[in-house]
Scaffold this motif. Structure first.
Motif, PDB file in Angstrom:
ATOM      1  N   VAL A  70     -41.511  -0.276 -38.256  1.00  0.00           N
ATOM      2  CA  VAL A  70     -42.431   0.854 -38.132  1.00  0.00           C
ATOM      3  C   VAL A  70     -43.752   0.474 -38.803  1.00  0.00           C
ATOM      4  O   VAL A  70     -43.776   0.076 -39.977  1.00  0.00           O
ATOM      5  CB  VAL A  70     -41.846   2.122 -38.782  1.00  0.00           C
ATOM      6  CG1 VAL A  70     -42.857   3.264 -38.721  1.00  0.00           C
ATOM      7  CG2 VAL A  70     -40.545   2.516 -38.096  1.00  0.00           C
ATOM      8  N   GLU A  71     -44.845   0.588 -38.066  1.00  0.00           N
ATOM      9  CA  GLU A  71     -46.171   0.251 -38.610  1.00  0.00           C
ATOM     10  C   GLU A  71     -46.663   1.426 -39.442  1.00  0.00           C
ATOM     11  O   GLU A  71     -47.061   2.459 -38.926  1.00  0.00           O
ATOM     12  CB  GLU A  71     -47.147  -0.065 -37.480  1.00  0.00           C
ATOM     13  CG  GLU A  71     -48.442  -0.689 -37.959  1.00  0.00           C
ATOM     14  CD  GLU A  71     -49.287  -1.208 -36.818  1.00  0.00           C
ATOM     15  OE1 GLU A  71     -50.075  -2.145 -37.035  1.00  0.00           O
ATOM     16  OE2 GLU A  71     -49.161  -0.684 -35.700  1.00  0.00           O
ATOM     17  N   MET A  72     -46.651   1.249 -40.756  1.00  0.00           N
ATOM     18  CA  MET A  72     -46.986   2.333 -41.675  1.00  0.00           C
ATOM     19  C   MET A  72     -48.463   2.366 -42.051  1.00  0.00           C
ATOM     20  O   MET A  72     -48.955   3.403 -42.509  1.00  0.00           O
ATOM     21  CB  MET A  72     -46.143   2.211 -42.945  1.00  0.00           C
ATOM     22  CG  MET A  72     -44.658   2.415 -42.707  1.00  0.00           C
ATOM     23  SD  MET A  72     -43.741   2.441 -44.255  1.00  0.00           S
ATOM     24  CE  MET A  72     -42.164   3.092 -43.686  1.00  0.00           C
ATOM     25  N   VAL A  79     -46.686 -17.755 -38.685  1.00  0.00           N
ATOM     26  CA  VAL A  79     -47.520 -16.952 -37.790  1.00  0.00           C
ATOM     27  C   VAL A  79     -46.607 -16.094 -36.919  1.00  0.00           C
ATOM     28  O   VAL A  79     -45.619 -16.607 -36.366  1.00  0.00           O
ATOM     29  CB  VAL A  79     -48.411 -17.846 -36.911  1.00  0.00           C
ATOM     30  CG1 VAL A  79     -49.191 -17.005 -35.897  1.00  0.00           C
ATOM     31  CG2 VAL A  79     -49.359 -18.659 -37.774  1.00  0.00           C
ATOM     32  N   ILE A  80     -46.933 -14.803 -36.779  1.00  0.00           N
ATOM     33  CA  ILE A  80     -46.193 -13.923 -35.890  1.00  0.00           C
ATOM     34  C   ILE A  80     -47.060 -13.636 -34.675  1.00  0.00           C
ATOM     35  O   ILE A  80     -48.265 -13.353 -34.805  1.00  0.00           O
ATOM     36  CB  ILE A  80     -45.772 -12.615 -36.604  1.00  0.00           C
ATOM     37  CG1 ILE A  80     -44.901 -11.764 -35.669  1.00  0.00           C
ATOM     38  CG2 ILE A  80     -46.956 -11.861 -37.154  1.00  0.00           C
ATOM     39  CD1 ILE A  80     -44.214 -10.599 -36.360  1.00  0.00           C
ATOM     40  N   LEU A  81     -46.465 -13.728 -33.489  1.00  0.00           N
ATOM     41  CA  LEU A  81     -47.221 -13.560 -32.246  1.00  0.00           C
ATOM     42  C   LEU A  81     -46.440 -12.631 -31.318  1.00  0.00           C
ATOM     43  O   LEU A  81     -45.276 -12.895 -30.992  1.00  0.00           O
ATOM     44  CB  LEU A  81     -47.470 -14.911 -31.592  1.00  0.00           C
ATOM     45  CG  LEU A  81     -48.440 -14.924 -30.412  1.00  0.00           C
ATOM     46  CD1 LEU A  81     -49.369 -16.121 -30.509  1.00  0.00           C
ATOM     47  CD2 LEU A  81     -47.708 -14.952 -29.095  1.00  0.00           C
ATOM     48  N   ASP A  82     -47.084 -11.553 -30.920  1.00  0.00           N
ATOM     49  CA  ASP A  82     -46.437 -10.517 -30.122  1.00  0.00           C
ATOM     50  C   ASP A  82     -46.280 -10.950 -28.664  1.00  0.00           C
ATOM     51  O   ASP A  82     -46.984 -11.852 -28.180  1.00  0.00           O
ATOM     52  CB  ASP A  82     -47.254  -9.223 -30.202  1.00  0.00           C
ATOM     53  CG  ASP A  82     -46.549  -8.050 -29.557  1.00  0.00           C
ATOM     54  OD1 ASP A  82     -45.329  -7.917 -29.737  1.00  0.00           O
ATOM     55  OD2 ASP A  82     -47.222  -7.272 -28.853  1.00  0.00           O
ATOM     56  N   ASP A  83     -45.368 -10.276 -27.937  1.00  0.00           N
ATOM     57  CA  ASP A  83     -45.151 -10.583 -26.520  1.00  0.00           C
ATOM     58  C   ASP A  83     -46.360 -10.247 -25.668  1.00  0.00           C
ATOM     59  O   ASP A  83     -46.520 -10.774 -24.565  1.00  0.00           O
ATOM     60  CB  ASP A  83     -43.934  -9.811 -25.994  1.00  0.00           C
ATOM     61  CG  ASP A  83     -44.151  -8.308 -26.065  1.00  0.00           C
ATOM     62  OD1 ASP A  83     -44.422  -7.680 -25.030  1.00  0.00           O
ATOM     63  OD2 ASP A  83     -44.052  -7.735 -27.181  1.00  0.00           O
ATOM     64  N   ASN A  84     -47.232  -9.366 -26.163  1.00  0.00           N
ATOM     65  CA  ASN A  84     -48.408  -8.958 -25.404  1.00  0.00           C
ATOM     66  C   ASN A  84     -49.604  -9.872 -25.613  1.00  0.00           C
ATOM     67  O   ASN A  84     -50.657  -9.661 -24.996  1.00  0.00           O
ATOM     68  CB  ASN A  84     -48.814  -7.526 -25.771  1.00  0.00           C
ATOM     69  CG  ASN A  84     -48.365  -6.527 -24.721  1.00  0.00           C
ATOM     70  OD1 ASN A  84     -48.009  -6.890 -23.606  1.00  0.00           O
ATOM     71  ND2 ASN A  84     -48.379  -5.245 -25.076  1.00  0.00           N
ATOM     72  N   TYR A 139     -41.626  -4.714 -32.672  1.00  0.00           N
ATOM     73  CA  TYR A 139     -42.897  -5.111 -33.256  1.00  0.00           C
ATOM     74  C   TYR A 139     -44.049  -4.670 -32.359  1.00  0.00           C
ATOM     75  O   TYR A 139     -44.093  -5.006 -31.164  1.00  0.00           O
ATOM     76  CB  TYR A 139     -42.922  -6.629 -33.458  1.00  0.00           C
ATOM     77  CG  TYR A 139     -44.213  -7.139 -34.044  1.00  0.00           C
ATOM     78  CD1 TYR A 139     -44.666  -6.694 -35.280  1.00  0.00           C
ATOM     79  CD2 TYR A 139     -44.996  -8.071 -33.373  1.00  0.00           C
ATOM     80  CE1 TYR A 139     -45.844  -7.156 -35.831  1.00  0.00           C
ATOM     81  CE2 TYR A 139     -46.173  -8.547 -33.907  1.00  0.00           C
ATOM     82  CZ  TYR A 139     -46.599  -8.079 -35.136  1.00  0.00           C
ATOM     83  OH  TYR A 139     -47.786  -8.541 -35.674  1.00  0.00           O
ATOM     84  N   LEU A 140     -44.949  -3.902 -32.935  1.00  0.00           N
ATOM     85  CA  LEU A 140     -46.101  -3.322 -32.239  1.00  0.00           C
ATOM     86  C   LEU A 140     -45.671  -2.461 -31.044  1.00  0.00           C
ATOM     87  O   LEU A 140     -46.472  -2.226 -30.135  1.00  0.00           O
ATOM     88  CB  LEU A 140     -47.082  -4.418 -31.788  1.00  0.00           C
ATOM     89  CG  LEU A 140     -47.689  -5.275 -32.913  1.00  0.00           C
ATOM     90  CD1 LEU A 140     -48.683  -6.267 -32.338  1.00  0.00           C
ATOM     91  CD2 LEU A 140     -48.343  -4.398 -33.976  1.00  0.00           C
TER      92      LEU A 140
END
Length: 510
Positions: free
Chosen positions: A108-110, A155-160, A179-180
């Motif tokens: 959850v993005e707080m 490094v974290i990289l989103d599917d989008n 995530y996101l």
């Protein structure tokens, strides 16, 4: 290239104050990152983190909000980047699906900072909404948008992210708890996804929904330039995914694939490729044989008609994000997966360059001093020649000599023969007196008169020395000194000679 560094709750650069505790995953079906989370019910508890970047986001978990309520905390970034902001302010709390209101939801993005000027900052989280009898505040990880010029561990990289290259009918979906809140549904008809990355390891995370066939792969994972291909089945992810009763179950934030220990290729890129096989589809016709894939079971009826049995296929799985690293400075690299760049120069080359530069500088200094020495020598030679020309011209026109190394004092006075004319005076008051610094012998004075009168062929000398003991005669008459140190005595028969000093003594002519 956009790079978000991921900082887990167990990272040593995070500073915790107050009463915090480390807990394992709250919900096994939606585990926190690395299966750890920090929790507190202390309203004075804080987290401090110093960083360099332009964006910072904070992620945590919400545990059964229908029962425990929503937690609260305040966030700020100093100096003067982001004012104090509370998690439960309007528009900040995400919408938790109804089926998750009684369970824990992770990722959850707080807090979202928004973009600020690049620089050094300090993030401060204060769990001022927590209490012993109230909801617990859970901190999972944070992400920092870093410039390309600095080293990043993970490094974290989103599917989008637009660095992905999707082929086939991948479908983007949004869902809280990922995530996101973004996912990519795998194509049922087959497809692929490719991503270029820098580092020696990479991990792929995703979600599984529904029931899966243990014998049908989710995908085939490979790293470009390496022969190994890894076929991943649902059973490799979790046994919950292949249970018959697991229909409509959801597994989020699960590790689908991981490889470590890749050779360090500097700033070159590896390419991750995910090949998704097409799912089998049965075909049938009355009275004829049905041709299906090996994954489809068939049964035979008494009438001889073959009908397809239960279809054992996989439901789509969801690609969520990847984590790779370590990531070095990439500002000079292109974003293509086939890009390459030169590695940092080795230490030997750097040392050689420094030594060569010092040697070159030393040579320049030596050449400068040699040039300066030659210039000074040439200037001195020119000065001597000029003095010689002037002195020689002057001495040639003079009828009386001067003493080498001394200055003569010419005065008008009476001569010994009663005549008149110039008298060369060497006395105590003359500049020629006592050249040895003693002021003459004793307290006496000396004088030397060189006289010649008109009509005389000889040169008469008078000498006297007055000191202790009265008047004393001096040694025989002086001699003339010629070049080369040859001394010739004069006599009364010598004719008068015009005396000219040799060139080596010309400079002392006054």
């Amino acid at each position: 290239m956009t790079r978000y560094a991921i900082i887990d709750d167990t990272h040593p650069d995070l500073v915790y104050t107050g009463q915090w505790r480390t807990e394992p995953a709250l919900n096994p079906k939606t585990p926190e990152y690395n299966n750890t989370v920090h929790a507190t019910n202390d309203p004075e508890a804080t987290i401090t983190f110093n960083f360099y970047g332009t964006v910072l986001n904070v992620f945590g978990s919400i545990n059964a909000p229908a029962v425990n309520g929503y937690p609260n905390a305040s966030f700020t970034i100093q100096p003067n980047a982001v004012p104090i902001k509370h998690f439960n302010q309007s528009g900040t709390v995400p919408i938790i699906p109804a089926e998750n209101l009684n369970v824990a939801t992770s990722r959850v993005e707080m807090f979202k900072s928004g973009k600020f000027a690049e620089g050094n900052y300090t993030m401060i989280i204060k769990a001022d909404g927590a209490s012993a009898n109230g909801p617990t505040y859970y901190f999972d990880f944070l992400t920092v948008l870093t410039p390309d010029s600095i080293y990043v561990e993970d490094v974290i990289l989103d599917d989008n992210n637009d660095q992905w290259d999707y082929k086939g009918q991948w479908i983007n979906t949004n869902e809280t708890g990922n995530y996101l809140e973004s996912l990519q549904d795998s194509p049922a008809s087959g497809g692929s996804a490719a991503l270029g990355f820098h580092g020696t390891e990479i991990s792929v995370y995703g979600s599984l929904k529904g029931r899966y066939n243990a014998s049908i792969p989710l995908g085939i994972f490979s790293i470009g330039g390496r022969d190994e291909k890894h076929t991943v089945y649902a059973g490799n992810v979790s046994t919950d995914a292949i249970q018959a009763a697991a229909v409509n179950s959801s597994l989020q934030n699960f590790l689908l694939f991981q490889t470590t220990g890749l050779p360090d290729i500097g700033q070159k890129q590896y390419t991750l490729t995910i090949d998704v096989p097409a799912q089998p589809t049965p075909t049938s016709a009355s009275g004829t044989a049905s041709t299906t894939s090996s994954a489809t079971l068939t049964t035979s009826s008494a009438s001889g008609t073959i009908t397809p049995g239960p279809q054992l296929t996989n439901q789509p799985w969801q690609l969520d994000y990847v984590i790779y690293g370590p990531s070095y400075a990439l500002s000079a690299l292109p974003t293509s997966t086939a890009s390459s760049a030169s590695s940092p120069p080795p230490a030997g080359a750097i040392a050689g360059g420094v030594i060569g530069g010092l040697a070159g500088l030393s040579l320049l200094v030596l050449l400068f001093f040699l040039w300066r020495r030659r210039s000074q020598k040439a200037a001195a030679t020119s000065e001597v020649k000029e003095e010689f020309s002037t002195a020689y011209a002057t001495s040639a026109a003079t009828s009386r000599p001067t003493l080498a190394g001394r200055q003569s004092s010419i005065r008008k006075g009476a001569r010994a023969d009663g005549g008149s004319g110039p008298v060369l005076d060497i006395s105590a008051s003359s500049p020629l007196a006592s050249q040895d610094g003693s002021g003459g012998r004793g307290a006496g004075t000396s004088s030397l008169s060189m006289m010649s009168g008109p009509g005389t062929a000889d040169t008469a000398y008078e000498t006297e020395y007055t000191g202790y003991g009265g008047r004393r005669p001096l040694p025989p008459r002086p001699v003339r000194e010629l070049d080369g140190g040859v001394r010739l005595a004069t006599s009364e028969y010598d004719s008068e000679v015009v005396e000219v000093l040799p060139p080596s003594y010309a400079r002392y002519n006054a």
